[in-house]
Each structure stands twice: as C-alpha cells, then as structure tokens.
Enzyme design. Structure first.
Site, mmCIF file in Angstrom:
data_model
loop_
_atom_site.group_PDB
_atom_site.id
_atom_site.type_symbol
_atom_site.label_atom_id
_atom_site.label_comp_id
_atom_site.label_asym_id
_atom_site.label_seq_id
_atom_site.Cartn_x
_atom_site.Cartn_y
_atom_site.Cartn_z
ATOM 1 N N ASP A 42 -7.840 6.999 2.703
ATOM 2 C CA ASP A 42 -8.315 6.032 1.708
ATOM 3 C C ASP A 42 -9.171 4.934 2.351
ATOM 4 O OD1 ASP A 42 -8.585 5.018 -0.819
ATOM 5 O OD2 ASP A 42 -6.620 4.061 -0.892
ATOM 6 N N ARG B 201 -21.125 3.751 -1.618
ATOM 7 C CA ARG B 201 -19.791 4.327 -1.362
ATOM 8 C C ARG B 201 -19.881 5.693 -0.662
ATOM 9 N NH1 ARG B 201 -15.390 2.680 -3.945
ATOM 10 N NH2 ARG B 201 -14.687 4.834 -4.062
ATOM 11 N N ASN C 236 -12.753 4.713 2.034
ATOM 12 C CA ASN C 236 -14.149 5.060 2.348
ATOM 13 C C ASN C 236 -15.140 4.158 1.610
ATOM 14 O OD1 ASN C 236 -13.017 7.177 3.675
ATOM 15 N ND2 ASN C 236 -13.811 8.783 2.320
ATOM 16 N N GLY C 237 -14.903 3.977 0.310
ATOM 17 C CA GLY C 237 -15.829 3.220 -0.520
ATOM 18 C C GLY C 237 -15.898 1.769 -0.090
ATOM 19 N N ARG C 238 -14.735 1.139 0.101
ATOM 20 C CA ARG C 238 -14.713 -0.278 0.512
ATOM 21 C C ARG C 238 -15.339 -0.452 1.887
ATOM 22 N NH1 ARG C 238 -8.607 -0.925 -0.107
ATOM 23 N NH2 ARG C 238 -8.796 1.321 -0.465
ATOM 24 N N GLU D 266 -6.810 12.504 -10.497
ATOM 25 C CA GLU D 266 -7.315 11.266 -11.116
ATOM 26 C C GLU D 266 -8.730 10.924 -10.625
ATOM 27 O OE1 GLU D 266 -4.243 11.596 -9.807
ATOM 28 O OE2 GLU D 266 -3.147 11.620 -11.704
ATOM 29 N N SER E 102 -0.104 7.416 -5.196
ATOM 30 C CA SER E 102 -1.229 7.929 -5.992
ATOM 31 C C SER E 102 -1.067 9.412 -6.349
ATOM 32 C CB SER E 102 -2.565 7.689 -5.264
ATOM 33 O OG SER E 102 -2.741 6.324 -4.975
ATOM 34 N N HIS F 36 -17.945 8.090 2.489
ATOM 35 C CA HIS F 36 -17.383 9.454 2.446
ATOM 36 C C HIS F 36 -17.970 10.294 3.588
ATOM 37 C CE1 HIS F 36 -15.402 8.412 -1.184
ATOM 38 N NE2 HIS F 36 -16.476 8.430 -1.957
ATOM 39 N N ARG G 178 -1.074 6.504 5.209
ATOM 40 C CA ARG G 178 -2.102 6.085 4.244
ATOM 41 C C ARG G 178 -2.911 4.970 4.872
ATOM 42 N NH1 ARG G 178 -2.311 5.694 -2.256
ATOM 43 N NH2 ARG G 178 -4.482 5.063 -2.384
ATOM 44 N N LEU H 5 -2.597 25.308 14.038
ATOM 45 C CA LEU H 5 -2.392 24.309 12.981
ATOM 46 C C LEU H 5 -2.748 24.877 11.603
ATOM 47 C CD1 LEU H 5 -2.133 21.085 12.362
ATOM 48 C CD2 LEU H 5 -4.618 21.180 12.321
ATOM 49 N N GLU I 179 8.816 9.975 6.213
ATOM 50 C CA GLU I 179 8.603 8.639 6.785
ATOM 51 C C GLU I 179 7.196 8.172 6.428
ATOM 52 O OE1 GLU I 179 10.805 6.788 8.555
ATOM 53 O OE2 GLU I 179 12.301 8.344 8.211
#
Ligand code: IPE
Ligand code: IPE
Ligand code: MG
Length: 241
Positions: free
Chosen positions: A18, A31, A20-22, A65, A194, A35, A186, A129, A205
């Site tokens: 979270d 924005r 990226n835009g800001r 969303e 979200s 990304h 996050r 992975l 955790e």
C-alpha cells in the site's frame, strides 16, 4: 548484499502493498508513477523472500474494492501486471518460483487472464517459492463462494450439514492451495485488513510499517522477518517455561 537469515523464517508471508499513490503524489507525480515504482519492489521482494527460505509469498495486488477506482488507474494497473508477467516469466522460472493467483480472475481483462494462465503453466512444476497474486480478490466474496459450494453439496445430499467443519470450509476457499499466513506486512501506515484473507489470518502476526510500498526495500523486508522471528506465538495456549 548479505541479509542475515533469522532463526525462525515464516513459511508464508502475505503483503498488503500500500501507499503507491500517496508516494507519487508527495513528489508531484501522478498516482500511476507510484504503481510503476511499486512493481520494482515486487521483483526485489520476490527474490529476497525466496533467498530467505520463505515458501509462500502472497501479494495483495488488486482488491475487489479497487474496481471503484477511475478506469484510467485500473487500466494502468492491469497493463503493469501484464508487463510484469511478460518481463518476469523466465526469471521466475529460472529461480524455481511457482506462480499462482487467487481472486475473481474472470473479471480481469482477457489478455491479463491469458498471461496469468501462461505464467502459471510455465512455472507450475517449480519447487521453490510459491508466489500468489491476489487479484480482484475479496475475502468476504471468497467465503460466500465457499458457502455456496458447500450448500450445493448439502442440497445434493453429498454431505450432511453437521459434517461441515473448519477444514471443509478451508478446503473450499481459493486459498486452500497454501498454508495460513504466518506474517502479514502492510506498508504505508494504514492498519487495516481491507478485506484480505479474513479467515486465513485468525492467528497471523501483523507487522505495520509507515514506509510506502515504492520505498520498501530488501532490508525493510528482512527487518519485518526478523521482528517476526522474535515474536512469541501462543495460539491460545501457554508457552512452556
Ligand atoms: C496500493 O497503493 C496499490 C493498489 C491498491 C493497487 P494505493 O494505490 O492504494 O496507494 P495509496 O494508498 O492511495 O497511497
Ligand atoms: C488494499 O489497499 C488493496 C491493495 C493493496 C491491493 P487499498 O489502498 O485499496 O485499501 P484501503 O482502501 O485504503 O482500505
Ligand atoms: Mg491504498
């Protein structure tokens, strides 16, 4: 770079990428620029997680969303995803990474679905992975789909209502392909889920950092792992003295 390997590496790390835009707007950029920079961090974190011995890495790339965002931004995100898949497919394969996706993939643009299928096929037998991309993903709708599939089986008489248990519900979720996350990261200072992996994170955790995703470095990832490795997980029980 020598990132110290802590003693207790999580088997499954989930990340809400979270900010990226800001991050972009703070520098007077659009924005979408954020990304683009964020995609570079994805490459690095995938590599670092693999090197550290993480088995599963789930990245929240687009929530259900997120369809509420302007078309321009949504389109840019999906073309970025296609570029990532195109550019990375061989590198992922060489590094033994197996790509998977969860979410309402049918809603994605057709070329995006096609690339996902291709990369999933190409990397399907790899043993390193497992990289899971959550795309058009919403935990609540995943649970609704699981309930519908169980209800249909009850209706057909395949199972009795009193046979429904946690493992049956788990097996009908799109996340049945992976163990529950041990660690959730996050970025960007927000402290909420979200609609990400609600069922699966009952005992995960949490690690929140104010760093925006485009600034989240390999070292920051290693720090999160090392904080996790010092946590005491009790799962409702007691730690033996
Ligand atoms: C995360 O960054 C990327 C996606 C949700 C696709 P954001 O786009 O949410 O950036 P902020 O939170 O608005 O800064
Ligand atoms: C969550 O971030 C989804 C992804 C990172 C893909 P958002 O930026 O969409 O979440 P909210 O709206 O701030 O809760
Ligand atoms: Mg955001």
């Amino acid at each position: 770079m020598n990132l110290l390997k802590p003693h207790n590496v999580p088997r499954h790390v989930a990340i809400i990428m979270d900010g990226n835009g800001r991050w972009a707007q703070r520098q007077g950029e659009a924005r979408v620029f954020g990304h683009h920079s964020g995609a570079t961090r994805v490459r690095e974190v995938v590599e670092t997680a693999g090197n550290m011995g993480v088995d599963f890495l789930t990245l929240y790339a687009f929530s259900e969303e997120n369809w509420r965002r302007p078309d321009d931004e949504v389109n840019a995100l999906f073309s970025l995803l296609i570029s990532y898949l195109k550019d990375e497919v061989e590198r992922l394969h060489e590094n033994g990474v197996r790509l998977k996706s969860i979410g309402n993939i049918d809603r994605l643009p057709p070329d995006c679905q096609e690339w996902l299928r291709l990369v999933e096929q190409r990397t399907g037998n790899n043993q390193g992975l497992t990289l899971v991309l959550a795309l058009s993903y919403g935990a609540r709708s995943d649970m609704v789909r699981a309930c519908q599939s169980i209800a249909a089986d009850v209706q057909r008489g395949f199972i009795q209502a009193n046979e429904i248990d946690e493992s049956l519900i788990q097996s009908r979720l799109s996340t049945s392909i992976m163990p529950e996350p041990d660690l959730l990261i996050r970025t960007s200072g927000e402290q909420r889920l979200s609609n990400f992996l609600l069922w699966e994170m009952a005992y995960t955790e949490f690690y929140f950092t104010p760093i925006h995703w485009p600034d989240f470095s390999k070292e920051d990832f290693a720090t999160a792992i090392s904080v996790y490795s010092d946590r005491e997980r009790r799962f409702g029980g007691l730690i033996s003295p």
